[in-house]
Each structure stands twice: as structure tokens, then as C-alpha cells.
Design a protein around this motif. Structure first.
Motif, mmCIF file in Angstrom:
data_model
loop_
_atom_site.group_PDB
_atom_site.id
_atom_site.type_symbol
_atom_site.label_atom_id
_atom_site.label_comp_id
_atom_site.label_asym_id
_atom_site.label_seq_id
_atom_site.Cartn_x
_atom_site.Cartn_y
_atom_site.Cartn_z
ATOM 1 N N GLU A 1 -58.395 9.095 33.316
ATOM 2 C CA GLU A 1 -57.320 8.356 33.974
ATOM 3 C C GLU A 1 -57.878 7.380 35.008
ATOM 4 O O GLU A 1 -58.824 7.702 35.732
ATOM 5 N N LYS A 2 -57.281 6.195 35.057
ATOM 6 C CA LYS A 2 -57.626 5.168 36.043
ATOM 7 C C LYS A 2 -56.348 4.509 36.514
ATOM 8 O O LYS A 2 -55.297 4.682 35.916
ATOM 9 N N ILE B 1 -53.099 4.636 34.409
ATOM 10 C CA ILE B 1 -53.397 4.384 32.991
ATOM 11 C C ILE B 1 -54.153 5.619 32.512
ATOM 12 O O ILE B 1 -55.267 5.887 32.945
ATOM 13 N N HIS B 2 -53.521 6.357 31.644
ATOM 14 C CA HIS B 2 -54.031 7.665 31.238
ATOM 15 C C HIS B 2 -55.110 7.556 30.164
ATOM 16 O O HIS B 2 -55.309 6.514 29.544
ATOM 17 N N ARG C 1 -54.810 1.780 26.974
ATOM 18 C CA ARG C 1 -55.548 0.535 27.198
ATOM 19 C C ARG C 1 -54.572 -0.521 27.691
ATOM 20 O O ARG C 1 -53.520 -0.725 27.097
ATOM 21 N N VAL C 2 -54.918 -1.191 28.798
ATOM 22 C CA VAL C 2 -54.137 -2.316 29.296
ATOM 23 C C VAL C 2 -54.695 -3.573 28.656
ATOM 24 O O VAL C 2 -55.906 -3.828 28.727
ATOM 25 N N ALA C 3 -53.827 -4.350 28.023
ATOM 26 C CA ALA C 3 -54.274 -5.590 27.375
ATOM 27 C C ALA C 3 -53.055 -6.424 27.014
ATOM 28 O O ALA C 3 -51.918 -5.959 27.095
ATOM 29 N N SER C 4 -53.324 -7.631 26.613
ATOM 30 C CA SER C 4 -52.284 -8.491 26.042
ATOM 31 C C SER C 4 -52.700 -8.797 24.612
ATOM 32 O O SER C 4 -53.846 -8.548 24.221
ATOM 33 N N SER D 1 -49.505 -5.402 28.410
ATOM 34 C CA SER D 1 -48.951 -4.231 27.722
ATOM 35 C C SER D 1 -49.894 -3.061 27.930
ATOM 36 O O SER D 1 -51.107 -3.237 28.098
ATOM 37 N N VAL D 2 -49.323 -1.877 27.907
ATOM 38 C CA VAL D 2 -50.134 -0.656 27.906
ATOM 39 C C VAL D 2 -50.011 -0.074 26.502
ATOM 40 O O VAL D 2 -48.927 0.315 26.071
ATOM 41 N N PHE D 3 -51.134 -0.075 25.792
ATOM 42 C CA PHE D 3 -51.181 0.481 24.438
ATOM 43 C C PHE D 3 -51.670 1.920 24.538
ATOM 44 O O PHE D 3 -52.658 2.192 25.228
ATOM 45 N N THR D 4 -50.999 2.825 23.866
ATOM 46 C CA THR D 4 -51.375 4.235 23.878
ATOM 47 C C THR D 4 -51.727 4.664 22.468
ATOM 48 O O THR D 4 -50.931 4.462 21.533
ATOM 49 N N ILE D 5 -52.888 5.236 22.300
ATOM 50 C CA ILE D 5 -53.290 5.797 21.009
ATOM 51 C C ILE D 5 -52.690 7.195 20.953
ATOM 52 O O ILE D 5 -53.024 8.058 21.771
ATOM 53 N N VAL D 6 -51.781 7.414 20.019
ATOM 54 C CA VAL D 6 -50.954 8.614 19.995
ATOM 55 C C VAL D 6 -51.785 9.895 19.920
ATOM 56 O O VAL D 6 -51.556 10.825 20.674
ATOM 57 N N ASN D 7 -52.735 9.987 19.045
ATOM 58 C CA ASN D 7 -53.566 11.191 18.912
ATOM 59 C C ASN D 7 -54.997 10.921 19.378
ATOM 60 O O ASN D 7 -55.956 11.237 18.670
ATOM 61 N N TYR D 8 -55.125 10.392 20.567
ATOM 62 C CA TYR D 8 -56.437 9.972 21.077
ATOM 63 C C TYR D 8 -57.464 11.103 21.044
ATOM 64 O O TYR D 8 -58.630 10.876 20.727
ATOM 65 N N ASP D 9 -57.040 12.324 21.358
ATOM 66 C CA ASP D 9 -58.002 13.433 21.401
ATOM 67 C C ASP D 9 -58.615 13.754 20.043
ATOM 68 O O ASP D 9 -59.653 14.410 19.971
ATOM 69 N N LEU D 10 -58.016 13.281 18.961
ATOM 70 C CA LEU D 10 -58.641 13.444 17.646
ATOM 71 C C LEU D 10 -59.865 12.532 17.504
ATOM 72 O O LEU D 10 -60.760 12.797 16.710
ATOM 73 N N TYR D 11 -59.883 11.446 18.270
ATOM 74 C CA TYR D 11 -60.966 10.459 18.176
ATOM 75 C C TYR D 11 -61.978 10.597 19.296
ATOM 76 O O TYR D 11 -63.116 10.168 19.162
ATOM 77 N N GLN D 12 -61.548 11.184 20.407
ATOM 78 C CA GLN D 12 -62.449 11.331 21.553
ATOM 79 C C GLN D 12 -62.073 12.613 22.272
ATOM 80 O O GLN D 12 -61.180 12.631 23.114
ATOM 81 N N ASP D 13 -62.748 13.683 21.956
ATOM 82 C CA ASP D 13 -62.489 14.977 22.550
ATOM 83 C C ASP D 13 -62.978 14.994 23.990
ATOM 84 O O ASP D 13 -64.026 14.429 24.310
#
Length: 161
Positions: free
Chosen positions: A39-40, A47-48, A52-55, A92-104
Motif C-alpha cells: 500500500e502507498k 492505493i492498495h 495502479r494509478v494511471a491514465s 484512474s485507479v486500476f485494480t487487478i481483481v486477483n492480484y495475489d494470484l500473480y504476486q503472492d
């Protein structure tokens, strides 16, 4: 941008419905690679992990795709629930729904531990190399002195010393 660490990318991604859509594939992997792994804060907002913050323009510039290609790719990812998007008037704040599957989380902690172990190992290896070099120089000097003790060295034809 992040340059250290790694992500988990399972081979089954080749069976993913967007795998053969280059723009969607690129945008999704880029979001995984650039999402927060902890988190940052950004402009007063948390931003958890996995966000990712981006446009669209930023993502287009970072991936080499057009803004329209990025927009379409994000819409694909939202339609299949891989990514969500929360918009403001500037980003925009984009959230990867199952992020922990890609980065434990354990892997993120392991990355930090591995970096420290690598630094310590390099330091130890450098010290051992210096000591070995000094010892070899002493051995060579001692060996050449032992070979010439008590023997004539003024005969250039002799090869037994």
C-alpha cells in the motif's frame, strides 16, 4: 517505475480468452508488472496492493499502444472481471481483481530477503577473493624462495630448480 522483483505468470495464461488479443494481453501484463505490491498513498488516497494509478494516455505511452487500443483493452479486462477502474477527473485507479494470484505476499517479502542475501553474499565473496589472492602471492613467493635455497642459480642451463 518498478525494476526489481518478479511476478508469477502461470503457463495456463496461454488458454486465457484474451491471450491472442495483443493489446489486451500487453495491457494486462503491464498492469500486473506495474501495480503496487504494497500500500502507498497518492494525493491523499490509499492505493492498495494490486492497484495502479494511471491514465489511458500514461498506459499508452508506457506500452507503445494507442490510447484507443488501451481503452479497448481495459474495457475487455473490465468485461471479464480481470480489472476494475475507478475514475477521477485526472486519473484512474486500476485494480487487478486477483492480484495475489500473480504476486503472492510471501514472494514480495522473499524478494526483499533475497536482495539482502545477495548483497551480503557478494560482500563475502569479494573478501574471500582478496584473501585468496594474497595467500597465493605468499605461496608463490615462498615456493620460489624454497627452490633457490642452497642451490646455484647462476647456471642458465639448469632447469632443476
Amino acid at each position: 517505475m518498478l525494476e526489481n522483483g518478479f511476478i508469477v505468470l502461470h503457463r495456463k495464461i496461454v488458454n486465457w480468452e484474451w491471450y491472442k488479443d495483443p493489446a489486451t494481453h500487453i495491457v494486462f501484463e503491464h498492469l500486473i508488472l506495474t501495480a503496487n505490491y504494497e500500500e502507498k498513498r497518492f494525493k491523499g488516497e490509499a492505493i492498495h496492493r494490486g492497484q495502479r494509478v494511471a491514465s489511458y494516455g500514461t498506459l499508452a505511452k508506457e506500452t507503445g499502444l494507442s490510447i484507443q487500443n488501451v481503452r479497448t483493452a481495459i474495457n475487455h479486462l473490465i468485461s471479464t472481471n480481470e480489472v476494475t477502474r475507478k475514475s477521477t477527473n485526472k486519473y484512474s485507479v486500476f485494480t487487478i481483481v486477483n492480484y495475489d494470484l500473480y504476486q503472492d505476499k510471501r514472494q514480495a517479502n522473499q524478494q526483499s530477503t533475497n536482495n539482502q542475501l545477495t548483497i551480503n553474499q557478494q560482500s563475502t565473496n569479494n573478501n574471500e577473493t582478496k584473501i585468496t589472492t594474497i595467500n597465493k602471492e605468499k605461496q608463490i613467493y615462498a615456493a620460489s624462495a624454497a627452490h633457490t635455497n642452497g642451490r646455484r642459480t647462476d647456471n642458465p642451463g639448469r632447469t632443476d630448480f
